[in-house]
Every structure is written in structure tokens, then in C-alpha cells.
Motif scaffolding. Structure first.
Motif, PDB file in Angstrom:
ATOM      1  N   LYS A  38       1.149  -1.281   0.282  1.00 28.10           N
ATOM      2  CA  LYS A  38      -0.225  -0.107  -0.067  1.00 28.10           C
ATOM      3  C   LYS A  38       0.853   0.997  -0.270  1.00 28.10           C
ATOM      4  N   VAL A  39       2.337   1.326  -0.085  1.00 28.33           N
ATOM      5  CA  VAL A  39       3.174   2.040   0.186  1.00 28.33           C
ATOM      6  C   VAL A  39       3.100   2.739  -1.769  1.00 28.33           C
ATOM      7  N   ASP A  40       3.444   4.313  -1.181  1.00 31.99           N
ATOM      8  CA  ASP A  40       2.871   4.741  -2.533  1.00 31.99           C
ATOM      9  C   ASP A  40       5.099   5.064  -2.693  1.00 31.99           C
ATOM     10  N   PHE A  41       5.622   4.835  -3.541  1.00 33.23           N
ATOM     11  CA  PHE A  41       7.083   4.470  -3.473  1.00 33.23           C
ATOM     12  C   PHE A  41       6.953   6.475  -4.107  1.00 33.23           C
ATOM     13  N   ASP A  42       6.465   6.935  -4.910  1.00 35.89           N
ATOM     14  CA  ASP A  42       6.887   8.406  -5.546  1.00 35.89           C
ATOM     15  C   ASP A  42       5.701   9.276  -4.726  1.00 35.89           C
ATOM     16  N   LYS A  43       5.413   9.007  -3.441  1.00 36.57           N
ATOM     17  CA  LYS A  43       5.093   9.908  -2.947  1.00 36.57           C
ATOM     18  C   LYS A  43       5.358  10.052  -1.888  1.00 36.57           C
ATOM     19  N   PRO A  44       6.067  11.850  -1.557  1.00 36.50           N
ATOM     20  CA  PRO A  44       6.737  12.302  -0.710  1.00 36.50           C
ATOM     21  C   PRO A  44       5.423  11.872   0.709  1.00 36.50           C
ATOM     22  N   ILE A  45       6.571  11.793   1.925  1.00 39.58           N
ATOM     23  CA  ILE A  45       5.768  11.472   3.017  1.00 39.58           C
ATOM     24  C   ILE A  45       6.502  11.766   4.090  1.00 39.58           C
ATOM     25  N   GLY A  46       7.566  13.236   4.228  1.00 42.63           N
ATOM     26  CA  GLY A  46       7.422  14.183   5.164  1.00 42.63           C
ATOM     27  C   GLY A  46       8.885  15.377   4.775  1.00 42.63           C
ATOM     28  N   PHE A  47       9.091  15.878   5.295  1.00 45.75           N
ATOM     29  CA  PHE A  47      10.075  17.078   4.698  1.00 45.75           C
ATOM     30  C   PHE A  47      11.165  16.379   5.906  1.00 45.75           C
ATOM     31  N   PHE A  48      12.628  17.212   5.285  1.00 47.25           N
ATOM     32  CA  PHE A  48      13.615  17.162   5.467  1.00 47.25           C
ATOM     33  C   PHE A  48      14.049  18.954   5.446  1.00 47.25           C
ATOM     34  N   ARG A  49      14.617  19.859   6.451  1.00 49.00           N
ATOM     35  CA  ARG A  49      14.716  19.247   8.400  1.00 49.00           C
ATOM     36  C   ARG A  49      13.772  18.795   8.622  1.00 49.00           C
ATOM     37  N   HIS A  50      13.579  18.051  10.025  1.00 57.26           N
ATOM     38  CA  HIS A  50      12.313  18.132  10.676  1.00 57.26           C
ATOM     39  C   HIS A  50      12.913  18.674  12.290  1.00 57.26           C
ATOM     40  N   ASP A  51      11.730  18.640  12.722  1.00 58.97           N
ATOM     41  CA  ASP A  51      12.439  20.427  14.456  1.00 58.97           C
ATOM     42  C   ASP A  51      13.295  18.989  14.963  1.00 58.97           C
ATOM     43  N   ALA A  52      14.269  18.901  14.748  1.00 59.43           N
ATOM     44  CA  ALA A  52      14.766  17.515  16.054  1.00 59.43           C
ATOM     45  C   ALA A  52      16.575  18.354  15.176  1.00 59.43           C
ATOM     46  N   VAL A  53      16.539  18.424  14.199  1.00 61.31           N
ATOM     47  CA  VAL A  53      17.788  19.075  13.536  1.00 61.31           C
ATOM     48  C   VAL A  53      17.671  19.894  13.033  1.00 61.31           C
ATOM     49  N   LYS A  54      16.562  20.798  13.574  1.00 61.40           N
ATOM     50  CA  LYS A  54      16.680  22.142  11.790  1.00 61.40           C
ATOM     51  C   LYS A  54      18.055  23.285  12.666  1.00 61.40           C
ATOM     52  N   LYS A  55      18.308  23.042  14.338  1.00 64.91           N
ATOM     53  CA  LYS A  55      18.869  23.593  14.874  1.00 64.91           C
ATOM     54  C   LYS A  55      20.322  23.590  14.763  1.00 64.91           C
ATOM     55  N   TYR A  56      20.567  22.199  13.727  1.00 63.20           N
ATOM     56  CA  TYR A  56      22.190  22.676  13.436  1.00 63.20           C
ATOM     57  C   TYR A  56      22.314  23.559  12.344  1.00 63.20           C
ATOM     58  N   ASN A  57      23.193  23.891  11.827  1.00 61.50           N
ATOM     59  CA  ASN A  57      24.146  23.954  10.516  1.00 61.50           C
ATOM     60  C   ASN A  57      24.417  23.102  10.473  1.00 61.50           C
ATOM     61  N   LYS A  58      24.410  23.517   8.756  1.00 66.61           N
ATOM     62  CA  LYS A  58      25.443  22.452   8.065  1.00 66.61           C
ATOM     63  C   LYS A  58      26.496  21.213   8.537  1.00 66.61           C
ATOM     64  N   HIS A  59      27.342  22.223   8.819  1.00 67.23           N
ATOM     65  CA  HIS A  59      28.817  21.558  10.069  1.00 67.23           C
ATOM     66  C   HIS A  59      28.321  20.598  10.685  1.00 67.23           C
ATOM     67  N   GLU A  60      27.126  21.240  11.433  1.00 67.11           N
ATOM     68  CA  GLU A  60      26.756  20.309  12.460  1.00 67.11           C
ATOM     69  C   GLU A  60      25.897  19.516  12.705  1.00 67.11           C
ATOM     70  N   PHE A  61      25.842  19.418  11.416  1.00 64.16           N
ATOM     71  CA  PHE A  61      24.712  18.528  11.465  1.00 64.16           C
ATOM     72  C   PHE A  61      25.362  16.767  10.825  1.00 64.16           C
ATOM     73  N   LYS A  62      26.623  16.997  10.133  1.00 70.48           N
ATOM     74  CA  LYS A  62      27.766  16.603   9.551  1.00 70.48           C
ATOM     75  C   LYS A  62      28.320  15.706  10.728  1.00 70.48           C
ATOM     76  N   GLU A  63      28.342  17.229  11.755  1.00 72.64           N
ATOM     77  CA  GLU A  63      29.281  16.326  12.927  1.00 72.64           C
ATOM     78  C   GLU A  63      28.398  15.183  13.815  1.00 72.64           C
ATOM     79  N   LYS A  64      27.292  15.762  13.892  1.00 71.85           N
ATOM     80  CA  LYS A  64      26.072  14.918  14.740  1.00 71.85           C
ATOM     81  C   LYS A  64      25.866  13.924  14.015  1.00 71.85           C
TER      82      LYS A  64
END
Length: 176
Positions: A92-118
Motif C-alpha cells: 500500500k506504500v506509494d514510493f513516488d509520493k513524499p511522506i515528509g520533509f527534511f529538516r525535521h524539528d530535531a535537527v533544524k537547530k544545526y547548521n550544515k557543519h553541525e549536522f555533519k558532525e552529528k
């Protein structure tokens, strides 16, 4: 005792002829892997999914995991490939349909460098966990909790149900 580097294992898998023969379409990237024991061997299941940039900040589309490649951690032997679009559990999964967004709330506080470190920190925790399982290397409850915390911070919440379907034991242990 051989040092285990989960990030390197994933790179190695993606550089092999097998990976190219799987014909995973361009645009699919590896997600956070799942550790599991299969026939007394520690295995790493690498999920592949796609993202689509929309041009809006924090509105990159996340699509369902579609492909899985499983590799034995100790010898890096590829032991499985799955296209989830052929799995009855995902019918029943439609693999051509998005299911969410990036960046989610838990990682929004990180800049690109901080995200890579995490992300690097999380992969280091995967490696420590694998070393503990394979070689009984020192591993504390605090490290296990750190792995759980990092995994739950980094994983897009929209992917949680798919992780639960892929591996119940891993999900029960590491997903909050």
C-alpha cells in the motif's frame, strides 16, 4: 580484533559492482542503517530512499525507503537485496509520493557543519555498537543511550513506521 567502521562499510558497499547491478535509480541515497543478527552473524541493512529539493528552506521532500542492501559486518559480504515495492508488507506504500520533509524539528537547530558532525557521531556510535556485539568490546549503558538519542534526533520521523516494518527488534531497542 578488527576495527569496525560502519560509515566505511557503507562506502565500500556503494563502490561495488553488486550495488551498481542492483540498478538503484540515480537520486537514491543511503539512510541510517539497521543492525541485526542473522544466522548468528551481525548484519547491517542499508536503506535507500530519495529526497527532492523544493527550493524552500526545510521543505526538502522525503520519500519512503524503497531498497535495502544487507551486508555481513565482519567480512563485508553482501547477503541480501530487497526492493520493497515487491514486498507484500509494503503493497500500500506509494514510493513516488513524499511522506515528509527534511529538516525535521530535531535537527533544524544545526547548521550544515553541525549536522555533519552529528551524523559522524551517530556513525561512530554504530561502529562502537558493532564492536561490542562482535568482539565484546567495552560498551556502557550510557553509550547505548547516546546511540538511541542520536538515532532518534537524526532520523526523519516520517521514516519511523518503515524502520519498524523493516526490523522490529532494532526498532524496539533504538526507536523512542
Amino acid at each position: 580484533m578488527k576495527n569496525i567502521d560502519i560509515a566505511q562499510i557503507i562506502k565500500n558497499v556503494k563502490s561495488r559492482e553488486f550495488y551498481y547491478n542492483c540498478e538503484i535509480p540515480m537520486g537514491y541515497v543511503d539512510g541510517y542503517p539497521v543492525l541485526s543478527i542473522k544466522n548468528s552473524k551481525l548484519c547491517l541493512t542499508i536503506p535507500f530512499l530519495k529526497y527532492k529539493i523544493t527550493g524552500e528552506v526545510d521543505k526538502t521532500l522525503v520519500y519512503p525507503i524503497k531498497y535495502l542492501i544487507t551486508v555481513s559486518v565482519s567480512d563485508e559480504k553482501i547477503v541480501g537485496f530487497e526492493d520493497l515495492s515487491f514486498d507484500p508488507l509494503f503493497r500500500k506504500v506509494d514510493f513516488d509520493k513524499p511522506i515528509g520533509f527534511f529538516r525535521h524539528d530535531a535537527v533544524k537547530k544545526y547548521n550544515k557543519h553541525e549536522f555533519k558532525e552529528k551524523r559522524a557521531e551517530l556513525y561512530n556510535m554504530y561502529s562502537k555498537t558493532a564492536m561490542a556485539i562482535l568482539y565484546n568490546a567495552p560498551y556502557s549503558e550510557g553509550e547505548d543511550n547516546q546511540f538511541k538519542d542520536l538515532f532518534n534526533i537524526m532520523l526523519e520521523p516520517c521514516l519511523t513506521p518503515i524502520y519498524k516494518a523493516i526490523d522490529k527488534d532494532f526498532s524496539d531497542k533504538y526507536l523512542k
